[in-house]
Write an enzyme that holds these catalytic residues in place. Structure first.
Site, PDB file in Angstrom:
ATOM      1  N   CYS A 191      45.771  36.611  41.162  1.00 38.48           N
ATOM      2  CA  CYS A 191      44.411  37.078  41.448  1.00 38.48           C
ATOM      3  C   CYS A 191      43.456  36.153  40.711  1.00 38.48           C
ATOM      4  O   CYS A 191      43.393  36.172  39.477  1.00 38.48           O
ATOM      5  CB  CYS A 191      44.229  38.524  40.981  1.00 38.48           C
ATOM      6  SG  CYS A 191      42.548  39.153  41.217  1.00 38.48           S
TER       7      CYS A 191
ATOM      8  N   GLU B  55      45.331  44.878  42.250  1.00 34.43           N
ATOM      9  CA  GLU B  55      44.088  44.604  42.956  1.00 34.43           C
ATOM     10  C   GLU B  55      43.619  45.830  43.726  1.00 34.43           C
ATOM     11  O   GLU B  55      44.400  46.466  44.452  1.00 34.43           O
ATOM     12  CB  GLU B  55      44.261  43.428  43.917  1.00 34.43           C
ATOM     13  CG  GLU B  55      44.456  42.096  43.219  1.00 34.43           C
ATOM     14  CD  GLU B  55      44.199  40.925  44.148  1.00 34.43           C
ATOM     15  OE1 GLU B  55      43.145  40.914  44.819  1.00 34.43           O
ATOM     16  OE2 GLU B  55      45.057  40.033  44.206  1.00 34.43           O
TER      17      GLU B  55
ATOM     18  N   CYS C  88      36.989  36.467  46.071  1.00 36.32           N
ATOM     19  CA  CYS C  88      38.427  36.249  45.920  1.00 36.32           C
ATOM     20  C   CYS C  88      38.629  34.801  45.501  1.00 36.32           C
ATOM     21  O   CYS C  88      38.403  33.884  46.304  1.00 36.32           O
ATOM     22  CB  CYS C  88      39.182  36.554  47.214  1.00 36.32           C
ATOM     23  SG  CYS C  88      40.972  36.294  47.082  1.00 36.32           S
TER      24      CYS C  88
ATOM     25  N   HIS D  69      36.193  44.249  37.469  1.00 37.69           N
ATOM     26  CA  HIS D  69      37.501  44.204  36.824  1.00 37.69           C
ATOM     27  C   HIS D  69      37.469  44.956  35.499  1.00 37.69           C
ATOM     28  O   HIS D  69      36.483  44.891  34.761  1.00 37.69           O
ATOM     29  CB  HIS D  69      37.925  42.760  36.540  1.00 37.69           C
ATOM     30  CG  HIS D  69      38.353  42.005  37.752  1.00 37.69           C
ATOM     31  ND1 HIS D  69      39.671  41.877  38.126  1.00 37.69           N
ATOM     32  CD2 HIS D  69      37.632  41.346  38.683  1.00 37.69           C
ATOM     33  CE1 HIS D  69      39.747  41.153  39.231  1.00 37.69           C
ATOM     34  NE2 HIS D  69      38.519  40.825  39.597  1.00 37.69           N
TER      35      HIS D  69
ATOM     36  N   GLY E 123      40.722  37.979  38.849  1.00 40.51           N
ATOM     37  CA  GLY E 123      41.336  38.640  37.697  1.00 40.51           C
ATOM     38  C   GLY E 123      41.574  37.672  36.550  1.00 40.51           C
ATOM     39  O   GLY E 123      41.360  38.006  35.378  1.00 40.51           O
TER      40      GLY E 123
END
Length: 274
Positions: free
Chosen positions: A209, A200, A74, A151, A212
């Protein structure tokens, strides 16, 4: 048992941080994580972050989404933890060891090397991850990359008009992604600027994010759409993403820079959530 916590956020992507580096806490499972993350009956957050001792780095960071599922990385939480730690550190995550360093009101994070092989995402079967022959209601010609988390990235004319609250869960749970997927919907605004919204995995729509932003930027760089240093603007604000060499064989790490904020501190009774 009374347990202290720190509430933090990175561009509105918010976390409950539990620091177990010096004092051991009872085991965290999916049920406890989801109960603490509940915004009506718990403390409320997108992710629960647990800091623990590490034999291989300065400390370990574990991340649980609001549904209780544990994930590998994260980026926004990494910046928050850097701010909390107060100095440069190597941090063990399930997605690999990353390097963090406070930078003004935020942090600079070496997120490690992106992985593009189909089985590193993973996908259900082999295909070119830079130009995938699939699509979902206008979200066509996507790319996939693993930046500690998996992703899928789609570029559209205007990401704000895409019903990501409807398409996000459909794509997240598509059989093509056996471990589910984070969904990125992006618009290229210039050679140095990308606008992005993210659904997410396990958390839904969030204001920002970090992984992301990293995933979207490196895909755009590989496709030659942007420069090697780009601003990614999410609903919560901007992040700067750098990738020194958009040739995957070069093995360059992604570097993310952006803000992080401590909101407040408190404590809770462990038995209320166990």
């Amino acid at each position: 048992m009374r347990v202290p916590f720190i509430k933090m956020h990175g561009l509105g992507n918010d976390f409950v941080v539990l620091d177990a580096r010096a004092e051991t806490l009872p085991p965290i499972n999916a049920r406890v994580a989801a109960a603490l993350a509940d915004r009506r009956e718990g403390i409320g957050c997108d992710q629960l972050v647990l800091l623990e001792p590490s034999a291989d780095a300065d400390f370990r960071m574990r991340i649980f989404n609001s549904d209780g599922s544990e994930v590998g990385a994260c980026g926004n939480a990494a910046r928050a933890v850097a701010l909390l730690h107060g100095s440069a550190a190597r941090v063990e995550t399930a997605g690999g060891i990353i390097a963090v360093e406070p930078d003004g009101g935020g942090a600079r994070v070496d997120m490690g090397r992106p992985r593009f092989d189909w089985d590193a995402i993973p996908l259900a079967y082999p295909m070119d991850t830079l130009s995938m022959p699939v699509g979902w209601e206008g979200m066509d010609n996507p790319a996939a990359v693993n930046v500690g988390n998996p992703h899928v990235v789609c570029f559209v004319e205007d990401c704000d008009t895409v019903p990501l609250d409807e398409l996000g869960p459909e794509i997240e749970n598509d059989p093509l992604f056996p471990e589910r997927i984070n969904v990125n919907c992006a618009t290229i605004e210039s050679r140095t600027r990308i606008r992005l919204r993210v659904w997410e995995r396990g958390a839904g729509l969030t204001r920002a994010c970090g992984t992301g932003a990293c995933a979207t930027a490196v895909v755009a760089m590989r496709r030659g759409l942007v420069e090697n240093r780009v601003t990614v603007v999410l609903p919560g604000g901007p992040l700067t993403i750098e990738w020194a060499d958009s040739n995957p064989a070069a093995g360059a790490s992604i570097v993310m820079t952006g803000p992080a904020t401590e909101a407040f501190r408190g404590s809770f009774e462990w038995d209320d959530y166990a």
